[in-house]
Design an enzyme around this catalytic site. Structure first.
Site, PDB file in Angstrom:
ATOM      1  N   ARG A 214       0.826  -1.219   0.000  1.00  0.00           N
ATOM      2  CA  ARG A 214       0.000   0.000   0.000  1.00  0.00           C
ATOM      3  C   ARG A 214       0.852   1.258   0.000  1.00  0.00           C
ATOM      4  NH1 ARG A 214      -2.814  -3.608   2.897  1.00  0.00           N
ATOM      5  NH2 ARG A 214      -1.568  -3.095   4.711  1.00  0.00           N
TER       6      ARG A 214
ATOM      7  N   GLU B  81       4.978 -10.349  14.446  1.00  0.00           N
ATOM      8  CA  GLU B  81       4.385 -10.854  15.684  1.00  0.00           C
ATOM      9  C   GLU B  81       4.720 -12.343  15.839  1.00  0.00           C
ATOM     10  OE1 GLU B  81       0.308  -9.812  15.753  1.00  0.00           O
ATOM     11  OE2 GLU B  81       0.025 -10.550  17.799  1.00  0.00           O
TER      12      GLU B  81
HETATM   13  P1  AMP Z   1       4.709  -2.629  11.205  1.00  0.00           P
HETATM   14  O1  AMP Z   1       5.934  -3.253  10.630  1.00  0.00           O
HETATM   15  O2  AMP Z   1       4.180  -3.352  12.405  1.00  0.00           O
HETATM   16  O3  AMP Z   1       4.896  -1.137  11.490  1.00  0.00           O
HETATM   17  O4  AMP Z   1       3.550  -2.782  10.144  1.00  0.00           O
HETATM   18  C1  AMP Z   1       3.454  -1.888   9.156  1.00  0.00           C
HETATM   19  C2  AMP Z   1       2.836  -2.470   7.902  1.00  0.00           C
HETATM   20  O5  AMP Z   1       1.767  -3.374   8.155  1.00  0.00           O
HETATM   21  C3  AMP Z   1       2.284  -1.320   7.124  1.00  0.00           C
HETATM   22  O6  AMP Z   1       2.907  -1.344   5.845  1.00  0.00           O
HETATM   23  C4  AMP Z   1       0.801  -1.538   7.068  1.00  0.00           C
HETATM   24  O7  AMP Z   1       0.397  -1.552   5.723  1.00  0.00           O
HETATM   25  C5  AMP Z   1       0.521  -2.881   7.712  1.00  0.00           C
HETATM   26  N1  AMP Z   1      -0.346  -2.799   8.896  1.00  0.00           N
HETATM   27  C6  AMP Z   1      -0.010  -3.121  10.170  1.00  0.00           C
HETATM   28  N2  AMP Z   1      -1.025  -2.967  11.017  1.00  0.00           N
HETATM   29  C7  AMP Z   1      -2.066  -2.522  10.283  1.00  0.00           C
HETATM   30  C8  AMP Z   1      -3.441  -2.146  10.587  1.00  0.00           C
HETATM   31  N3  AMP Z   1      -3.925  -2.186  11.833  1.00  0.00           N
HETATM   32  N4  AMP Z   1      -4.192  -1.702   9.566  1.00  0.00           N
HETATM   33  C9  AMP Z   1      -3.713  -1.643   8.306  1.00  0.00           C
HETATM   34  N5  AMP Z   1      -2.456  -1.978   7.956  1.00  0.00           N
HETATM   35  C10 AMP Z   1      -1.639  -2.420   8.926  1.00  0.00           C
END
Ligand code: AMP
Length: 174
Positions: free
Chosen positions: A62, A99
């Site tokens: 995205r 996770e």
């Molecule tokens: P992180 O590595 O945990 O910061 O996850 C970031 C990536 O996961 C981003 O590129 C988001 O597109 C996706 N993502 C994680 N959590 C969500 C959420 N609650 N809603 C939508 N996209 C999420």
């Protein structure tokens, strides 16, 4: 209502997607509305301030949508950080914790050059693992990160803490 308020009103919470316990922030209503999409790009561009950006790096998948439009608006190049196995040329890669388990992202090794000024763009900052992995790859190639621009930050996950000295700008926080 401010532009940010209009964006907030359009983002849809999808409960238990893609798995139980996750509230997924669905940005597709923003993309589908020409005025809101344009406004989101204007706000994401603000992170650059007065700095001349050479390349906008977007994160799979995205993040690409926003980063490509930001790059066009700033007159900069666009560079994708992709999940492992998608980029055809020589890559640098880094693993980061999810996770459960881990994931690997890659960047073409000639995609950014030492001394170039980079704006990193993604749709959402959650735990910060993905953005931190992208930062590591850009840092290793010797480019200078002017800032990290995201549409949404889930502040309770404290993703910023993984991004060190780099300035993070979020349009909407939850
Ligand atoms: P992180 O590595 O945990 O910061 O996850 C970031 C990536 O996961 C981003 O590129 C988001 O597109 C996706 N993502 C994680 N959590 C969500 C959420 N609650 N809603 C939508 N996209 C999420």
């Amino acid at each position: 209502m401010s532009a940010a308020d209009h964006l907030r009103a359009a983002i849809r919470d999808v409960v238990d997607f893609p798995k139980p316990g996750i509230v997924f922030k669905d940005i597709t209503p923003v993309l589908a509305d020409g005025k809101l999409f344009r406004e989101s790009i204007s706000l994401l561009c603000k992170t650059a301030g007065d700095r001349k950006i050479d390349k906008v790096v977007g994160i799979d998948a995205r993040g690409f949508i926003f980063a490509a439009a930001v790059a066009d608006r700033l007159g900069a190049g666009f560079v994708p950080v992709r999940k492992k196995g998608k980029l055809p040329w020589k890559t640098r890669q880094t693993a980061y914790a999810l996770e459960y388990g881990e994931s690997i992202v890659e960047l073409h090794e000639d995609a950014v050059k030492p001394g170039e000024t980079i704006l990193l763009v993604d749709d959402l900052l959650a735990t910060g693992g993905t953005a931190a992995a992208a930062v590591k790859l850009i840092d290793e190639l010797g480019a200078d990160i002017a800032g990290i621009s995201v549409l949404i930050e889930l502040t309770f996950l404290q993703g910023r803490s993984k991004l060190g000295r780099h300035p993070v700008h979020a349009i909407l926080t939850y």
